[in-house]
Design an enzyme around this catalytic site. Structure first.
Site, short mmCIF file in Angstrom:
data_model
loop_
_atom_site.label_atom_id
_atom_site.label_comp_id
_atom_site.label_asym_id
_atom_site.label_seq_id
_atom_site.Cartn_x
_atom_site.Cartn_y
_atom_site.Cartn_z
N GLU A 50 -1.78 -1.12 -9.67
CA GLU A 50 -1.51 -2.37 -8.95
C GLU A 50 -2.80 -3.09 -8.58
O GLU A 50 -2.91 -3.69 -7.51
CB GLU A 50 -0.63 -2.12 -7.71
N HIS A 323 -0.15 2.84 -0.16
CA HIS A 323 -0.25 4.25 -0.56
C HIS A 323 -1.62 4.76 -0.12
O HIS A 323 -2.57 3.97 -0.01
CB HIS A 323 -0.17 4.41 -2.08
#
Length: 537
Positions: A50, A323
């Site tokens: 990402e 995350h």
């Protein structure tokens, strides 16, 4: 010449860098670069997911250029694949493998198809010998939007993607190279997707090597509830379960009211490690092989695994991503004579997890706060009764402490091909999922095809109506309706002709391979067309 490394430090991180969607993207990704540059131990290989824009990639590269001078940003799909690999050593070869089953353009609000999900592959040489090569595979598989639901329409996609990356990992291992599979796999430990990777490839989930009794999902997941283990704390989920996603330490999982406590000039907000954590889970993984043990007279073993990048942005106070990173240290361990002898005698007996030790249920650790911090700046724990009852786990000794005997055991497990074997029932389940998904997509293909022909009929009918329309405004309405209908029908027609046909073809390829693998696992001989007599549907 530079000395050969005896240890490799690997980092994988989902950066949450979606353009126009992710909050504070530029500031966070720049800080990710700065933290990687000062990390201890210094990383040798970093896999990013990402990281969608070259702007963010270059910002990270500027910060890490002295410790990670080599890097590759991977292009895929209309909006980019979001994958990047950074390395201390030169990247000799690079490619991007796009998954054949890769999301659906019809689910445009989810975007998995539009980012062209796949596997970023890099061949990195760390020494002059032929087998002193690392093959790195960085991926971000399909998001589990419907995970746990009876009709999870994306399960077949995740299974297919795990199958595809397992083939890439196995090919690299067969070449005798050290294999690293890193990324956000969007699966929980020991799920079927997880088992496909570890069963089809001589690699190990580095976290489970050191923490074989770690959780199988969040506390409320059926697989974890079936173990009847106590509800974990936030600290235990980080230290022992490797839960780098969805835990209370990540500020992006806080409520809006809690997030208002963060920002420039505001006091730091901490989370006590004994906070009950029902949602924390492990979605990010590092899978590692051993390299060619015979050629190198030794192999790579797992020395340490940890959750990293948990620090907050120094000014904004927020977590650097939604995350945390997963980090691992691999050590090169020489092949001892006892290991070599044992490899020829010890039969493989499966990769069985260590039995649960109920003595690990201890009393609560103390809450930790910043000096001078009062209770108002601490995220409250809404499950105090679990803390009072002591219903969580704590490890009696650091799991990162390993000695030569454990390293010998790791090498022995590779030498004896001691890894997971999928049962026949697993192949049957995959074939059932393929069948269900194929029926769904065939209906979609047929419906969208008929929609095209229906829109064509509407167009002709409206044009005839224009000819007989009594007023201009009626003709305008008919032309507008026919144009919009035909555009929508044409889009559906193209999807039916192009996308759904190619997806059904990919499903047939996946089915062929699974049927062959099932026959081989059962001691049968694969047929020429890949379809065995046991196929009942």
């Amino acid at each position: 010449m530079e000395e050969l490394p005896t240890e490799l430090n690997i980092v994988t991180l989902n950066c949450w860098g979606l353009k126009f969607i992710s909050k504070l993207r530029n500031e966070r990704l720049a800080e990710i670069g700065r933290q990687l540059a000062i990390a201890d131990p210094s990383p040798h290989i970093v896999c990013l997911q990402e990281c969608f824009t070259q702007e963010d990639y270059k910002a990270i590269r500027r910060e890490t250029r002295f410790i990670l001078p080599y890097g590759k940003f991977y292009f895929s799909g209309p909006f980019g694949g979001g994958l990047a690999i950074l390395s201390k050593w030169p990247i000799e070869e690079s490619t991007l493998f796009r998954y054949p089953l890769n999301g659906r353009p019809t689910a445009f609000w989810r975007g998995d198809w539009y980012v062209g999900k796949g596997v970023a592959c890099a061949k990195i040489r760390y020494g002059p010998a032929a087998k002193q090569v690392i093959e790195v595979f960085c991926t971000h598989t399909h998001s589990p939007y419907e995970a746990g639901q009876p009709d999870d329409s994306y399960l077949a996609q995740r299974l297919a993607q795990s199958w595809e990356i397992s083939k890439l990992l196995r090919g690299a291992a067969e070449r005798g190279h050290l294999v690293l599979g890193c990324g956000d796999f969007n699966m929980i430990p020991m799920s079927l997707e997880h088992q496909l990777v570890t069963a089809n490839t001589p690699v190990r989930d580095v976290w489970r090597v050191l923490h074989p009794d770690s959780s199988l999902g969040p506390a409320d997941h059926p697989a974890e509830k079936a173990r009847r283990r106590p509800i974990p704390t936030a600290g235990f989920n980080i230290e022992e379960n490797g839960a780098a996603s969805d835990g209370p330490y990540c500020t992006w999982r806080w409520t809006k009211e809690q997030q208002k406590l963060l920002g420039p000039g505001k006091p730091p907000v901490t989370v006590p490690p004994d906070t009950i954590d029902r949602r924390g889970k492990r979605l990010d993984y590092i899978f590692a092989g051993s390299g060619d043990i015979a050629s190198l007279n030794g192999g790579w073993v797992v020395k340490a695994a940890r959750v990293g990048m948990m620090m907050r942005h120094p000014e904004l106070g927020c977590s650097l991503s939604d995350h945390f990173a997963v980090e691992a240290t691999l050590a090169f361990h020489p092949l001892s004579s006892s290991s070599a002898q044992s490899s020829s005698k010890a039969p493989p007996n499966g990769n069985k997890p260590a039995p649960a030790d109920e003595s690990l249920i201890l009393k609560a650790p103390p809450k930790i706060r910043q000096p001078g911090q009062d209770d108002a700046s601490t995220i409250p724990d809404t499950d105090d009764k679990y803390v009072q009852d002591g219903t969580y786990l704590q490890s009696p000794t650091p799991s990162s402490i390993r000695d030569n005997s454990s390293f010998d055991a790791q090498l022995l497990s590779f030498l004896t091909a001691d890894h997971l074997q999928l049962p026949t029932s697993a192949y049957d389940f995959i074939l059932q999922e393929i069948h269900k998904y194929r029926l769904r997509e065939e209906k979609q293909k047929k419906w969208r095809g008929w929609h095209f022909f229906g829109s064509l009929a509407v167009l002709v009918g409206c044009l005839v109506g224009v000819w007989w329309s009594p007023a201009n405004y009626v003709a305008f309405v008919l032309v507008l309706v026919s144009s919009l209908s035909f555009v929508a029908g044409t889009v559906d027609g193209l999807m039916s002709l192009l996308f759904f046909r190619s997806e059904l073809g990919a499903l047939r390829e996946f089915e062929w391979e699974v049927v062959n693998a099932k026959l081989s696992a059962g001691g049968g001989v694969p047929t020429a067309d890949g379809e065995g007599e046991e196929r009942g549907w």
